[in-house]
Structure formats: structure tokens, C-alpha cells
Design a protein around this motif. Structure first.
Motif, PDB file in Angstrom:
ATOM      1  N   GLY A  35       0.632  -1.142  -0.343  1.00 44.19           N
ATOM      2  CA  GLY A  35      -0.021   0.173   0.217  1.00 44.19           C
ATOM      3  C   GLY A  35       0.732   1.278   0.113  1.00 44.19           C
ATOM      4  N   LEU A  36       2.367   1.373   0.905  1.00 43.12           N
ATOM      5  CA  LEU A  36       3.372   2.157   0.434  1.00 43.12           C
ATOM      6  C   LEU A  36       3.680   2.716  -0.369  1.00 43.12           C
ATOM      7  N   VAL A  37       4.216   2.167  -1.502  1.00 39.15           N
ATOM      8  CA  VAL A  37       4.863   1.850  -2.278  1.00 39.15           C
ATOM      9  C   VAL A  37       3.469   2.577  -3.141  1.00 39.15           C
ATOM     10  N   PHE A  38       2.674   1.900  -3.279  1.00 37.54           N
ATOM     11  CA  PHE A  38       1.386   2.936  -4.434  1.00 37.54           C
ATOM     12  C   PHE A  38       1.401   3.972  -4.825  1.00 37.54           C
ATOM     13  N   VAL A  39       0.695   4.267  -2.794  1.00 38.65           N
ATOM     14  CA  VAL A  39       0.707   4.885  -2.963  1.00 38.65           C
ATOM     15  C   VAL A  39       1.614   6.557  -2.931  1.00 38.65           C
ATOM     16  N   GLY A  40       2.825   5.915  -2.586  1.00 41.53           N
ATOM     17  CA  GLY A  40       3.660   6.674  -3.023  1.00 41.53           C
ATOM     18  C   GLY A  40       4.098   6.715  -4.522  1.00 41.53           C
ATOM     19  N   PHE A  41       4.158   5.836  -5.349  1.00 38.04           N
ATOM     20  CA  PHE A  41       4.360   6.242  -6.714  1.00 38.04           C
ATOM     21  C   PHE A  41       3.988   6.731  -7.160  1.00 38.04           C
ATOM     22  N   GLY A  42       1.948   6.520  -6.355  1.00 41.34           N
ATOM     23  CA  GLY A  42       1.181   6.844  -7.557  1.00 41.34           C
ATOM     24  C   GLY A  42       1.279   8.575  -7.834  1.00 41.34           C
ATOM     25  N   VAL A  43       1.652   9.067  -5.962  1.00 40.82           N
ATOM     26  CA  VAL A  43       1.590  10.039  -5.044  1.00 40.82           C
ATOM     27  C   VAL A  43       2.393  11.029  -6.810  1.00 40.82           C
ATOM     28  N   LEU A  44       3.535  10.522  -6.451  1.00 40.72           N
ATOM     29  CA  LEU A  44       4.628  11.119  -7.896  1.00 40.72           C
ATOM     30  C   LEU A  44       4.242  11.279  -9.254  1.00 40.72           C
ATOM     31  N   LYS A  45       3.279  10.873  -9.584  1.00 50.77           N
ATOM     32  CA  LYS A  45       2.696  10.979 -10.779  1.00 50.77           C
ATOM     33  C   LYS A  45       1.853  11.791 -10.849  1.00 50.77           C
ATOM     34  N   THR A  80      -4.315   7.930 -10.407  1.00 49.07           N
ATOM     35  CA  THR A  80      -5.309   7.608  -9.514  1.00 49.07           C
ATOM     36  C   THR A  80      -5.306   5.767  -9.301  1.00 49.07           C
ATOM     37  N   LEU A  81      -5.084   5.486 -10.586  1.00 47.01           N
ATOM     38  CA  LEU A  81      -5.494   4.122 -10.060  1.00 47.01           C
ATOM     39  C   LEU A  81      -4.510   3.646  -9.244  1.00 47.01           C
ATOM     40  N   GLU A  82      -2.974   3.743  -9.051  1.00 41.51           N
ATOM     41  CA  GLU A  82      -2.276   3.904  -8.937  1.00 41.51           C
ATOM     42  C   GLU A  82      -1.957   4.040  -7.060  1.00 41.51           C
ATOM     43  N   CYS A  83      -2.449   4.795  -6.649  1.00 43.94           N
ATOM     44  CA  CYS A  83      -3.692   5.783  -5.099  1.00 43.94           C
ATOM     45  C   CYS A  83      -4.357   4.733  -4.702  1.00 43.94           C
ATOM     46  N   ILE A  84      -5.863   4.806  -5.464  1.00 38.93           N
ATOM     47  CA  ILE A  84      -6.618   3.078  -5.373  1.00 38.93           C
ATOM     48  C   ILE A  84      -6.607   2.613  -4.737  1.00 38.93           C
TER      49      ILE A  84
END
Length: 185
Positions: A35-45, A80-84
């Protein structure tokens, strides 16, 4: 006279206690880390020129969506997809949806290996670029997602304590299950 545990016995007790803790906690730690990895990389995008794979991700998303998402809109879609996905994994809510979205996202994330192989593996020895390495490491995210997916119907890691000495020369004990005994609907 009482038995004084030697160093090996002490280590075996420590090893056993660590294993019990891992059995109880490792899946949740894996889920939370994902979850942390996906939110972290998602926010960067969400922000221009911060993600190291912005250009590649934008072109790939444009190609896979047949031009529906282009430019920064493609990055916002992926972000958005990665953050979800990340929020599903962090909260444990809608986990099944999060894992299916992860599967969809991983198809997109791995697609550049097929869409742009000459760009990702240039030169005479075809060594991977930094972007290719970024994509290839996603294999571990796929495997972790599969482990987490196995838990949504109640699968759990089961401890079958064995002495350290008895496992030293064996293949990983207790991991391989006879699949003929697993009922499928």
C-alpha cells in the motif's frame, strides 16, 4: 542438576519465536508495505517531471487506451489507479477490488517490455536501462499481490514448528502443499 541451554538451543528458541511472529504478522506487513509503495509512487505521478518513468508511462498508457488518455491525463489516470490500489492495501478494505486493479495495473506496467523492447534493452549486449529495471522489479509486486490475493478467501500461513536442525538440509519445509487435497468450486 538442571540443563543449561547451549548457544544453539538459545538461537533455536529465538528462531522459533521469530517464526511465530512472522506467521502472525507477515501478510499484514506485506499488504501494508504494498500500500505504501503504490500510494508513494502514485502520488509522484500526479506532478509533472517528478516520476522517473513519466515519459514511458505516458506513452504506454496512451497506446494501451488507444489514445483515450494522453499527456498529463495519462499520468493522472495511472496515478489515480495506483493510489486507489495503495489505499485498498493500506486499509484492508475493498482488498479484492484492489488486487484486481493491481492485476490490471501490472499488465500496463509490464507492457513496455513488449511495446518498446529496443528502447529498454539497447546496445550490443541488450542490457536493461534504468526504466527496464524499474519495470522488471515489478515481478516481485506481482508475486506479493498473489500472496495477498490468496488471503481474501481466508487462506493463512500455518505454523508447523520444526527444530532448526531438522530443517537445515531440507527443502523449504511446509511450504509445498498437495494441491490434490484443495477443493475447487
Amino acid at each position: 542438576m538442571g540443563h543449561t541451554p547451549n548457544l544453539f538451543d538459545r538461537f533455536e528458541k529465538l528462531d522459533s519465536n521469530i517464526n511465530k511472529w512472522l506467521v502472525a504478522n507477515s501478510i499484514n506487513i506485506l499488504r501494508f508495505s504494498m500500500g505504501l509503495v503504490f500510494v508513494g509512487f502514485g502520488v509522484l505521478k500526479f506532478f509533472n517531471n517528478i516520476s522517473p518513468i513519466q515519459s514511458l508511462a505516458t506513452r504506454t498508457t496512451n497506446a494501451l487506451t488507444l489514445g483515450v488518455f494522453q499527456g498529463h491525463g495519462a499520468m493522472v489516470f495511472v496515478a489515480t489507479l495506483e493510489c486507489i490500489i495503495g489505499l485498498c492495501f493500506l486499509s484492508g478494505m475493498f482488498l479484492r477490488v484492489g488486487v484486481w486493479l493491481l492485476a490490471l495495473q501490472m499488465v500496463g506496467a509490464m507492457s513496455p517490455l513488449l511495446l518498446y523492447p529496443a528502447e529498454l534493452f539497447p546496445g550490443p549486449v541488450h542490457s536493461p536501462t534504468l526504466e527496464a529495471q524499474h519495470i522488471i522489479k515489478d515481478i516481485i509486486l506481482i508475486a506479493a499481490g498473489m500472496v495477498i490475493a490468496s488471503t481474501w478467501t481466508g487462506a493463512r500461513i500455518m505454523a508447523r514448528p520444526q527444530s532448526l536442525r531438522s530443517t537445515l538440509s531440507k527443502r523449504v519445509p511446509g511450504v509445498y502443499q498437495d494441491m490434490s487435497t484443495v477443493p475447487y468450486i
